[in-house]
Design a protein around this motif. Sequence first.
Motif, PDB file in Angstrom:
ATOM      1  N   PRO A  32      73.413 -69.480  -6.450  1.00  0.00           N
ATOM      2  CA  PRO A  32      74.546 -69.177  -7.323  1.00  0.00           C
ATOM      3  C   PRO A  32      75.801 -69.905  -6.849  1.00  0.00           C
ATOM      4  O   PRO A  32      75.903 -70.312  -5.679  1.00  0.00           O
ATOM      5  CB  PRO A  32      74.704 -67.661  -7.207  1.00  0.00           C
ATOM      6  CG  PRO A  32      74.097 -67.311  -5.890  1.00  0.00           C
ATOM      7  CD  PRO A  32      73.014 -68.330  -5.639  1.00  0.00           C
ATOM      8  N   LEU A  33      76.751 -70.061  -7.747  1.00  0.00           N
ATOM      9  CA  LEU A  33      78.004 -70.761  -7.428  1.00  0.00           C
ATOM     10  C   LEU A  33      78.703 -70.169  -6.214  1.00  0.00           C
ATOM     11  O   LEU A  33      79.206 -70.902  -5.358  1.00  0.00           O
ATOM     12  CB  LEU A  33      78.947 -70.735  -8.633  1.00  0.00           C
ATOM     13  CG  LEU A  33      78.547 -71.600  -9.823  1.00  0.00           C
ATOM     14  CD1 LEU A  33      79.353 -71.215 -11.051  1.00  0.00           C
ATOM     15  CD2 LEU A  33      78.718 -73.070  -9.494  1.00  0.00           C
ATOM     16  N   ASP A  34      78.757 -68.843  -6.133  1.00  0.00           N
ATOM     17  CA  ASP A  34      79.487 -68.227  -5.026  1.00  0.00           C
ATOM     18  C   ASP A  34      78.830 -68.503  -3.673  1.00  0.00           C
ATOM     19  O   ASP A  34      79.508 -68.678  -2.666  1.00  0.00           O
ATOM     20  CB  ASP A  34      79.698 -66.734  -5.242  1.00  0.00           C
ATOM     21  CG  ASP A  34      78.415 -65.936  -5.311  1.00  0.00           C
ATOM     22  OD1 ASP A  34      77.392 -66.481  -5.768  1.00  0.00           O
ATOM     23  OD2 ASP A  34      78.438 -64.759  -4.919  1.00  0.00           O
ATOM     24  N   ALA A  39      79.397 -71.731   1.523  1.00  0.00           N
ATOM     25  CA  ALA A  39      78.813 -72.663   2.490  1.00  0.00           C
ATOM     26  C   ALA A  39      79.848 -73.645   3.046  1.00  0.00           C
ATOM     27  O   ALA A  39      79.587 -74.323   4.033  1.00  0.00           O
ATOM     28  CB  ALA A  39      77.665 -73.430   1.850  1.00  0.00           C
ATOM     29  N   PHE A  40      81.014 -73.705   2.428  1.00  0.00           N
ATOM     30  CA  PHE A  40      82.075 -74.607   2.888  1.00  0.00           C
ATOM     31  C   PHE A  40      82.850 -73.979   4.039  1.00  0.00           C
ATOM     32  O   PHE A  40      82.919 -72.760   4.161  1.00  0.00           O
ATOM     33  CB  PHE A  40      83.045 -74.930   1.745  1.00  0.00           C
ATOM     34  CG  PHE A  40      82.491 -75.884   0.735  1.00  0.00           C
ATOM     35  CD1 PHE A  40      82.737 -77.238   0.829  1.00  0.00           C
ATOM     36  CD2 PHE A  40      81.708 -75.421  -0.313  1.00  0.00           C
ATOM     37  CE1 PHE A  40      82.218 -78.122  -0.094  1.00  0.00           C
ATOM     38  CE2 PHE A  40      81.187 -76.284  -1.253  1.00  0.00           C
ATOM     39  CZ  PHE A  40      81.442 -77.646  -1.139  1.00  0.00           C
ATOM     40  N   ASP A  41      83.445 -74.824   4.854  1.00  0.00           N
ATOM     41  CA  ASP A  41      84.298 -74.354   5.943  1.00  0.00           C
ATOM     42  C   ASP A  41      85.645 -75.054   5.834  1.00  0.00           C
ATOM     43  O   ASP A  41      85.750 -76.224   6.163  1.00  0.00           O
ATOM     44  CB  ASP A  41      83.649 -74.658   7.285  1.00  0.00           C
ATOM     45  CG  ASP A  41      84.453 -74.121   8.455  1.00  0.00           C
ATOM     46  OD1 ASP A  41      85.217 -73.149   8.251  1.00  0.00           O
ATOM     47  OD2 ASP A  41      84.324 -74.679   9.558  1.00  0.00           O
ATOM     48  N   PRO A  42      86.650 -74.357   5.353  1.00  0.00           N
ATOM     49  CA  PRO A  42      86.685 -72.970   4.886  1.00  0.00           C
ATOM     50  C   PRO A  42      86.041 -72.838   3.515  1.00  0.00           C
ATOM     51  O   PRO A  42      85.918 -73.821   2.780  1.00  0.00           O
ATOM     52  CB  PRO A  42      88.181 -72.649   4.823  1.00  0.00           C
ATOM     53  CG  PRO A  42      88.839 -73.954   4.547  1.00  0.00           C
ATOM     54  CD  PRO A  42      87.987 -74.990   5.247  1.00  0.00           C
ATOM     55  N   PRO A  43      85.620 -71.617   3.158  1.00  0.00           N
ATOM     56  CA  PRO A  43      84.970 -71.390   1.869  1.00  0.00           C
ATOM     57  C   PRO A  43      85.868 -71.757   0.689  1.00  0.00           C
ATOM     58  O   PRO A  43      87.088 -71.732   0.801  1.00  0.00           O
ATOM     59  CB  PRO A  43      84.684 -69.885   1.872  1.00  0.00           C
ATOM     60  CG  PRO A  43      84.733 -69.483   3.299  1.00  0.00           C
ATOM     61  CD  PRO A  43      85.714 -70.403   3.959  1.00  0.00           C
ATOM     62  N   SER A  47      84.649 -70.847  -8.787  1.00  0.00           N
ATOM     63  CA  SER A  47      85.250 -71.613  -9.889  1.00  0.00           C
ATOM     64  C   SER A  47      85.542 -73.049  -9.473  1.00  0.00           C
ATOM     65  O   SER A  47      85.466 -73.960 -10.303  1.00  0.00           O
ATOM     66  CB  SER A  47      86.520 -70.927 -10.392  1.00  0.00           C
ATOM     67  OG  SER A  47      87.485 -70.836  -9.365  1.00  0.00           O
ATOM     68  N   THR A  48      85.831 -73.262  -8.213  1.00  0.00           N
ATOM     69  CA  THR A  48      86.051 -74.630  -7.712  1.00  0.00           C
ATOM     70  C   THR A  48      84.756 -75.423  -7.776  1.00  0.00           C
ATOM     71  O   THR A  48      84.732 -76.562  -8.251  1.00  0.00           O
ATOM     72  CB  THR A  48      86.591 -74.590  -6.273  1.00  0.00           C
ATOM     73  OG1 THR A  48      87.848 -73.909  -6.268  1.00  0.00           O
ATOM     74  CG2 THR A  48      86.757 -75.985  -5.698  1.00  0.00           C
ATOM     75  N   PRO A  59      85.958 -83.244  -5.606  1.00  0.00           N
ATOM     76  CA  PRO A  59      86.365 -82.779  -4.274  1.00  0.00           C
ATOM     77  C   PRO A  59      86.977 -83.930  -3.487  1.00  0.00           C
ATOM     78  O   PRO A  59      86.626 -85.099  -3.698  1.00  0.00           O
ATOM     79  CB  PRO A  59      85.060 -82.295  -3.648  1.00  0.00           C
ATOM     80  CG  PRO A  59      83.981 -82.949  -4.415  1.00  0.00           C
ATOM     81  CD  PRO A  59      84.524 -83.202  -5.789  1.00  0.00           C
ATOM     82  N   ARG A  60      87.907 -83.566  -2.607  1.00  0.00           N
ATOM     83  CA  ARG A  60      88.567 -84.581  -1.797  1.00  0.00           C
ATOM     84  C   ARG A  60      88.476 -84.219  -0.320  1.00  0.00           C
ATOM     85  O   ARG A  60      88.246 -83.065   0.025  1.00  0.00           O
ATOM     86  CB  ARG A  60      90.037 -84.711  -2.203  1.00  0.00           C
ATOM     87  CG  ARG A  60      90.194 -85.228  -3.618  1.00  0.00           C
ATOM     88  CD  ARG A  60      91.624 -85.497  -3.956  1.00  0.00           C
ATOM     89  NE  ARG A  60      92.336 -84.234  -4.111  1.00  0.00           N
ATOM     90  CZ  ARG A  60      93.644 -84.126  -4.239  1.00  0.00           C
ATOM     91  NH1 ARG A  60      94.390 -85.191  -4.232  1.00  0.00           N
ATOM     92  NH2 ARG A  60      94.215 -82.948  -4.385  1.00  0.00           N
ATOM     93  N   GLY A  61      88.680 -85.215   0.509  1.00  0.00           N
ATOM     94  CA  GLY A  61      88.737 -84.996   1.955  1.00  0.00           C
ATOM     95  C   GLY A  61      87.477 -84.358   2.508  1.00  0.00           C
ATOM     96  O   GLY A  61      86.361 -84.733   2.176  1.00  0.00           O
ATOM     97  N   GLU A  62      87.699 -83.370   3.375  1.00  0.00           N
ATOM     98  CA  GLU A  62      86.584 -82.674   4.012  1.00  0.00           C
ATOM     99  C   GLU A  62      85.685 -81.995   2.986  1.00  0.00           C
ATOM    100  O   GLU A  62      84.471 -81.919   3.171  1.00  0.00           O
ATOM    101  CB  GLU A  62      87.108 -81.643   5.014  1.00  0.00           C
ATOM    102  CG  GLU A  62      87.728 -82.245   6.247  1.00  0.00           C
ATOM    103  CD  GLU A  62      86.709 -82.971   7.108  1.00  0.00           C
ATOM    104  OE1 GLU A  62      85.569 -82.473   7.254  1.00  0.00           O
ATOM    105  OE2 GLU A  62      87.055 -84.044   7.630  1.00  0.00           O
TER     106      GLU A  62
END
Length: 79
Positions: A32-34, A39-43, A47-48, A59-62
């Motif tokens: 699921p999207l959430d 899984a990102f650091d930071p999450p 919606s993103t 998405p940009r950068g890290e």
Amino acid sequence: MSRESLRRRVAALHALPSVEMRHAIRAAAGQPLDAVGKAFDPPVCASTVLRWERGERTPRGEHLEQYVEILAEMQALAS
């Protein structure tokens, strides 16, 4: 920004799957999207992730580097 950091980000941008493939990869992995957002650091918000999947934002950068890695991991899981 260091030269190495710039090189990694350009490589990530070229490795980013097409808009059509981003959703297909996540769906095939059954995530699921959430869960992807967490899984990102930071999450990031679900919606993103959805905006990235739809091509409304890039998405940009890290976040770009992490998104490419997360998509590759999900694609491997789905195989």
